[in-house]
Design an enzyme around this catalytic site. Structure first.
Site, PDB file in Angstrom:
ATOM      1  N   HIS A 113      76.701 -21.237 -45.257  1.00 51.19           N
ATOM      2  CA  HIS A 113      75.312 -20.244 -44.965  1.00 51.19           C
ATOM      3  C   HIS A 113      75.213 -19.412 -46.163  1.00 51.19           C
ATOM      4  O   HIS A 113      74.294 -19.107 -46.421  1.00 51.19           O
ATOM      5  CB  HIS A 113      75.592 -19.677 -43.536  1.00 51.19           C
ATOM      6  CG  HIS A 113      73.963 -19.205 -43.129  1.00 51.19           C
ATOM      7  ND1 HIS A 113      73.221 -19.819 -42.893  1.00 51.19           N
ATOM      8  CD2 HIS A 113      73.631 -17.938 -43.465  1.00 51.19           C
ATOM      9  CE1 HIS A 113      71.765 -19.078 -42.639  1.00 51.19           C
ATOM     10  NE2 HIS A 113      72.470 -17.888 -42.965  1.00 51.19           N
ATOM     11  N   TYR A 159      72.005 -17.681 -49.422  1.00 54.81           N
ATOM     12  CA  TYR A 159      71.900 -16.392 -49.994  1.00 54.81           C
ATOM     13  C   TYR A 159      72.189 -16.371 -51.563  1.00 54.81           C
ATOM     14  O   TYR A 159      71.767 -15.782 -52.276  1.00 54.81           O
ATOM     15  CB  TYR A 159      72.444 -15.107 -48.991  1.00 54.81           C
ATOM     16  CG  TYR A 159      71.850 -15.257 -47.772  1.00 54.81           C
ATOM     17  CD1 TYR A 159      70.589 -14.845 -47.540  1.00 54.81           C
ATOM     18  CD2 TYR A 159      72.666 -15.557 -46.687  1.00 54.81           C
ATOM     19  CE1 TYR A 159      70.257 -14.951 -46.219  1.00 54.81           C
ATOM     20  CE2 TYR A 159      72.041 -15.779 -45.365  1.00 54.81           C
ATOM     21  CZ  TYR A 159      71.180 -15.243 -45.205  1.00 54.81           C
ATOM     22  OH  TYR A 159      70.341 -15.219 -43.756  1.00 54.81           O
ATOM     23  N   HIS A 200      62.850 -26.393 -42.376  1.00 55.71           N
ATOM     24  CA  HIS A 200      63.264 -25.170 -42.642  1.00 55.71           C
ATOM     25  C   HIS A 200      63.696 -24.906 -43.958  1.00 55.71           C
ATOM     26  O   HIS A 200      63.164 -24.098 -44.815  1.00 55.71           O
ATOM     27  CB  HIS A 200      64.295 -24.695 -41.359  1.00 55.71           C
ATOM     28  CG  HIS A 200      64.862 -23.579 -41.842  1.00 55.71           C
ATOM     29  ND1 HIS A 200      64.218 -22.089 -41.966  1.00 55.71           N
ATOM     30  CD2 HIS A 200      66.054 -23.044 -42.233  1.00 55.71           C
ATOM     31  CE1 HIS A 200      64.993 -21.208 -42.216  1.00 55.71           C
ATOM     32  NE2 HIS A 200      66.265 -21.812 -42.615  1.00 55.71           N
ATOM     33  N   PHE A 201      64.788 -25.697 -44.280  1.00 52.31           N
ATOM     34  CA  PHE A 201      65.204 -25.466 -45.615  1.00 52.31           C
ATOM     35  C   PHE A 201      64.331 -25.757 -46.800  1.00 52.31           C
ATOM     36  O   PHE A 201      64.616 -25.429 -48.049  1.00 52.31           O
ATOM     37  CB  PHE A 201      66.677 -25.947 -45.751  1.00 52.31           C
ATOM     38  CG  PHE A 201      66.969 -27.241 -45.611  1.00 52.31           C
ATOM     39  CD1 PHE A 201      66.591 -28.229 -46.552  1.00 52.31           C
ATOM     40  CD2 PHE A 201      67.811 -27.947 -44.516  1.00 52.31           C
ATOM     41  CE1 PHE A 201      66.965 -29.582 -46.368  1.00 52.31           C
ATOM     42  CE2 PHE A 201      68.061 -29.137 -44.369  1.00 52.31           C
ATOM     43  CZ  PHE A 201      67.685 -30.153 -45.211  1.00 52.31           C
ATOM     44  N   HIS A 202      63.512 -26.881 -46.334  1.00 52.72           N
ATOM     45  CA  HIS A 202      62.404 -27.004 -47.587  1.00 52.72           C
ATOM     46  C   HIS A 202      61.681 -25.835 -47.849  1.00 52.72           C
ATOM     47  O   HIS A 202      60.747 -25.504 -48.948  1.00 52.72           O
ATOM     48  CB  HIS A 202      61.660 -28.316 -47.013  1.00 52.72           C
ATOM     49  CG  HIS A 202      62.365 -29.620 -47.663  1.00 52.72           C
ATOM     50  ND1 HIS A 202      63.307 -30.156 -46.982  1.00 52.72           N
ATOM     51  CD2 HIS A 202      62.400 -30.261 -48.884  1.00 52.72           C
ATOM     52  CE1 HIS A 202      63.994 -31.147 -47.577  1.00 52.72           C
ATOM     53  NE2 HIS A 202      63.259 -31.485 -48.879  1.00 52.72           N
ATOM     54  N   ARG A 262      67.266 -36.089 -38.119  1.00 48.80           N
ATOM     55  CA  ARG A 262      67.344 -35.982 -39.610  1.00 48.80           C
ATOM     56  C   ARG A 262      68.476 -36.755 -39.894  1.00 48.80           C
ATOM     57  O   ARG A 262      69.351 -37.345 -38.983  1.00 48.80           O
ATOM     58  CB  ARG A 262      67.568 -34.594 -40.131  1.00 48.80           C
ATOM     59  CG  ARG A 262      68.897 -33.814 -39.378  1.00 48.80           C
ATOM     60  CD  ARG A 262      69.111 -32.305 -39.757  1.00 48.80           C
ATOM     61  NE  ARG A 262      69.509 -32.303 -41.087  1.00 48.80           N
ATOM     62  CZ  ARG A 262      70.224 -31.232 -41.550  1.00 48.80           C
ATOM     63  NH1 ARG A 262      70.900 -30.241 -40.730  1.00 48.80           N
ATOM     64  NH2 ARG A 262      70.702 -31.170 -42.654  1.00 48.80           N
ATOM     65  N   ARG A 263      68.838 -36.702 -41.211  1.00 53.42           N
ATOM     66  CA  ARG A 263      70.202 -37.640 -41.700  1.00 53.42           C
ATOM     67  C   ARG A 263      70.233 -39.133 -41.229  1.00 53.42           C
ATOM     68  O   ARG A 263      71.396 -39.683 -40.963  1.00 53.42           O
ATOM     69  CB  ARG A 263      71.464 -36.942 -41.270  1.00 53.42           C
ATOM     70  CG  ARG A 263      71.600 -35.364 -41.844  1.00 53.42           C
ATOM     71  CD  ARG A 263      73.052 -35.164 -41.285  1.00 53.42           C
ATOM     72  NE  ARG A 263      73.490 -33.913 -42.227  1.00 53.42           N
ATOM     73  CZ  ARG A 263      73.788 -32.712 -41.138  1.00 53.42           C
ATOM     74  NH1 ARG A 263      73.691 -32.924 -39.861  1.00 53.42           N
ATOM     75  NH2 ARG A 263      74.233 -31.538 -41.760  1.00 53.42           N
TER      76      ARG A 263
END
Length: 580
Positions: free
Chosen positions: A231, A235, A382-384, A445-446
């Site tokens: 995580h 950042y 979300h992470f896209h 996913r995956r």
């Protein structure tokens, strides 16, 4: 006639190495983006030309190239610019700079070749372990060695910046750390702290296991050590984007940064709070007590504060710039912003997308509602929005300002650049919207085969076919955007001649400078010490509990080898009964 004062004129040696670093980043983006299109077309059954088992090789390469290689190469390049520009001095030893870049490149090549072995029979290695490389997935030792070299190279990059700052500090003992340098140093401090987890996981467990030195590993322990790093690395990618929003967006808007002290506080908060939150990725993992998960959730919610402070500061800075350009009214000032500048427009749209990603991130962080979307396409959506847009689009947009600085040549086609950043925004809006909706009705996913025999997904709105069409179209637009970007960068670099119209190598001034904040904000030792204490509090008991229950080297689970199980995601499900 005034002399040009671009970065390449001030620091020609550093400009050369930064150009090389950024081209490594751009190459990873181009390859990784192409692989993303292959995934999108395969999963949605629009066009399939790879075997389903090869999907996991493509997925691994897509994740590693975009999540690690593209982002971190750009980061080390842009922070080298930030430190040298703000301190007004070159690095201490340019040979050292070339050295850590070469180490990162060697690591990238080892990782890339080991992954490529999954589809090329002539390469006697395999690394179909996805970006997260959870055990009992086992990669070839070259994969782990490559990761180690890449991370160590990034550590040495940070040392390069600290050496430059220490030399500057001897000559300027009473001066505050310039803001871009402060941002680079605090980012590296939490990177040093957070990457300890993945270093231990690889060096103490996964690499010896892959080499046959130890017989087995504890899957929950290595997974937890990964998220100790996994995580905070989010950042780590975001910090250069934040820096660009703080020091470049106000400049491009025609104004000044609203508050230098507030920007420093934001980076201090990220240093303190970024690492003790990784367990929120493991809410559904057995063997971790609910109390530890609750603590991780609480810590994660505190991280909303620096993001909200950033939103306020950056928007206030943009408004100041717009009003300096003649903008008026409560919202009409938005029309005065330089929307025809691809650097400004791309970064502004990236920030807007990041706000949307923050809302979906709050869902992921919630202990109870996370259960609804865990391991679904929601997470991918979300992470896209975060790394895929807030980071990637900011980096591409900023390149329209930085490449002229590094080459002395104007952008080949700025109008094409504007089309490119808008196209990325549209493509990601389509794809991420569809992924979030698909996650709400449980699409996983995956996996290469999301459609299961005898089971039909039932969206609350729309259809599965419509969602698949959005994903495929979005992926195609994103890939086209990448190709337009790389074309512009190539023709900027190799075409045309030097221009005297390149703007000076400067960054935004401030309405409120560092003198308006207490000097303790620049006390990096204090904030790092607090960060270490919080990490010990957050992780000491969970790690001790995991080791006590499952042993340091686990219960003797056999490694997964390619060809034994058709779908690697099934291995994780099989562990539900054996993980403590």
């Amino acid at each position: 006639m005034a002399m040009r004062n671009a970065y390449v004129d001030q620091f020609p040696d550093e400009a050369r190495v930064i150009r090389s670093i950024l081209w490594s980043s751009f190459l990873a983006l181009t390859i990784g983006g192409t692989l993303g299109l292959i995934q999108g077309l395969h999963r949605t059954n629009v066009l399939r030309f790879i075997n389903p088992p090869d999907y996991y090789t493509v997925l691994t390469a897509h994740g590693v190239l975009l999540v690690l290689t593209f982002t971190i190469f750009f980061l080390v390049g842009i922070f080298t610019w930030a430190v040298t520009t703000s301190l007004d001095r070159g690095v201490e030893d340019i040979r050292f700079t070339w050295g850590w870049y070469a180490m990162m490149m060697l690591g990238t090549l080892l990782v890339g070749i080991s992954i490529l072995g999954g589809v090329v029979e002539q390469i006697p290695m395999n690394a179909d372990v996805l970006y997260t490389f959870y055990s009992p997935f086992q990669a070839h030792p070259a994969f782990y060695v490559g990761l180690v070299l890449f991370v160590v190279g990034s550590w040495l990059a940070g040392l390069d910046w600290f050496r430059t700052w220490w030399a500057w500090k001897k000559e300027n003992p009473d001066e505050r750390i310039p803001l871009p340098t402060f941002m680079a140093l605090t980012t590296m401090l939490f990177w040093y702290l957070s990457s300890i987890g993945v270093a231990i996981s690889i060096l103490a467990f996964l690499l010896p296991w892959s080499l046959g030195i130890i017989d087995s590993v504890n899957p929950l322990l290595t997974r937890t050590l990964f998220w100790f790093f996994g995580h905070p690395v989010v950042y780590f990618w975001l910090m250069p984007a934040y820096m660009l929003w703080y020091v470049m967006l106000p400049k491009l808007a025609g104004g000044k940064l609203f508050s230098d002290p507030l920007a420093r506080v934001v980076f201090v908060l990220f240093l303190i709070l970024s690492t003790p939150v990784g367990i929120h990725h493991q809410y559904l993992d057995p063997g971790i007590a609910e109390g530890f998960k609750f603590i991780a959730m609480t810590n994660t919610m505190f991280l909303l504060l620096p993001s909200l402070l950033t939103a306020f500061t950056v928007v206030a800075s943009m408004e100041h710039g717009a009003r300096q350009r003649g903008g008026e009214g409560y919202l009409s000032w938005l029309k005065a912003l330089p929307w025809r500048d691809p650097a400004f427009t791309g970064m502004a749209l990236a920030g807007l997308m990041f706000a949307a990603g923050g809302f979906s991130g709050m869902i992921n962080a919630g202990l109870n509602i996370n259960y609804l979307v865990h391991n679904s396409w929601w997470v991918v959506g979300h992470f896209h929005l975060t790394v895929g847009t807030a980071v990637a689009l900011t980096f591409m947009a900023a390149s329209y300002w930085f490449m002229p600085q590094l080459t002395g040549k104007e952008i080949w086609n700025r109008s094409l650049g504007l089309v490119q950043v808008v196209l990325w925004f549209i493509g990601m809006t389509l794809m991420s919207n569809a992924m979030h909706r698909a996650g709400l009705f449980g699409m996983p996913r995956r996996t290469a085969e999301p459609q299961y025999q005898g089971f039909n997904f039932e969206p609350a709105v729309g259809t599965v076919a419509e969602i698949d069409a959005q994903v495929a179209l979005g992926a195609a637009l994103l890939t086209l955007s990448v190709y337009l970007f790389i074309t512009n960068m190539v023709l900027t670099t190799i075409g045309g001649s030097s221009s005297d119209a390149i703007p000076d190598n400067t960054y935004a001034g401030t309405l409120s400078g560092p003198e308006d904040s207490p000097a303790i904000i620049d006390n990096l030792k204090l904030w790092t010490s607090i960060a270490v204490v919080l990490v010990i509090i957050a992780y000491s008991l969970p790690l001790a509990s995991i080791i006590d229950a499952g042993g340091l080297f686990g219960p003797g689970i056999d490694p997964w080898k390619p060809g034994v199980v058709a779908d690697p995601s099934l291995v994780l499900e099989s562990l539900r009964g054996v993980m403590p």
